[in-house]
Design an enzyme around this catalytic site. Structure first.
Site, short mmCIF file in Angstrom:
data_model
loop_
_atom_site.label_atom_id
_atom_site.label_comp_id
_atom_site.label_asym_id
_atom_site.label_seq_id
_atom_site.Cartn_x
_atom_site.Cartn_y
_atom_site.Cartn_z
N GLY A 1 -2.01 3.47 -2.70
CA GLY A 1 -1.01 4.46 -2.31
C GLY A 1 -0.31 4.10 -1.02
N CYS A 2 -1.06 3.61 -0.06
CA CYS A 2 -0.48 3.23 1.24
C CYS A 2 0.43 2.02 1.09
CB CYS A 2 -1.58 2.96 2.26
SG CYS A 2 -2.60 4.43 2.55
N THR A 3 0.04 1.09 0.23
CA THR A 3 0.87 -0.08 -0.03
C THR A 3 2.17 0.34 -0.70
OG1 THR A 3 -1.09 -1.51 -0.18
CG2 THR A 3 0.94 -2.33 -1.18
N ALA B 1 4.37 2.11 2.02
CA ALA B 1 4.88 1.18 3.04
C ALA B 1 5.91 0.22 2.45
CB ALA B 1 3.72 0.42 3.68
#
Length: 151
Positions: free
Chosen positions: A45-47, A50
């Site tokens: 999710g963070c990838t 970002a």
């Protein structure tokens, strides 16, 4: 958890980025700033979040925005994350959680029935005067740039 809202003054902060440089809110005086908090570098999710912001970096720049990512990861982990995906903006390694706590995004979370403390995925849009113009707490990781720029 304290909750910052639109119209509040953004907390003044200083923290080290992935290269060990000190980054402060005052560095962005006179500029619009997107500060996005994410739970952990290099997770799916963070990838997605970002990378979506990075893919739209020129759109942000053309509208006068700078971008800053923040998590409690180490500088080394942030550096690996940034280098792997070629992010064009700094990532703060907020290991002592001073920035995370100043913005009130640390607190109880639930995942698969377990409760624990962690970072709530939240984005703050700060205007040229250091005032919060928008708070996005329901982040769409794959379409986050649109949430910010089309709001």
């Amino acid at each position: 958890m304290m909750h910052l809202k639109v119209g509040d003054k953004a907390p003044d902060f200083s923290a080290k980025d992935e290269q060990g440089n000190t980054v402060s809110l005052s560095d962005y005086k006179g500029k619009k700033l997107v500060v996005f908090f994410y739970p952990k570098a290099s997770t799916p999710g963070c990838t997605a979040e970002a990378c979506n912001l990075n893919d739209n970096f020129e759109r942000f720049q053309s509208q006068g925005y700078e971008i800053l990512g923040v998590s409690a990861d180490s500088a080394k982990r942030q550096s690996n994350f940034k280098n792997k995906y070629g992010f064009q903006y700094p990532l703060l390694a907020d290991e002592d959680k001073s920035v995370i706590e100043a913005f009130g995004v640390w607190g109880p979370k639930k995942f698969m029935g377990k409760e624990y403390d962690g970072i709530h995925r939240t984005t703050f849009v700060i205007d040229e005067n250091g005032v919060i113009a928008d708070v996005i707490s329901k982040v769409k990781t794959k379409a986050h740039a649109d949430q910010i720029l089309d709001s």
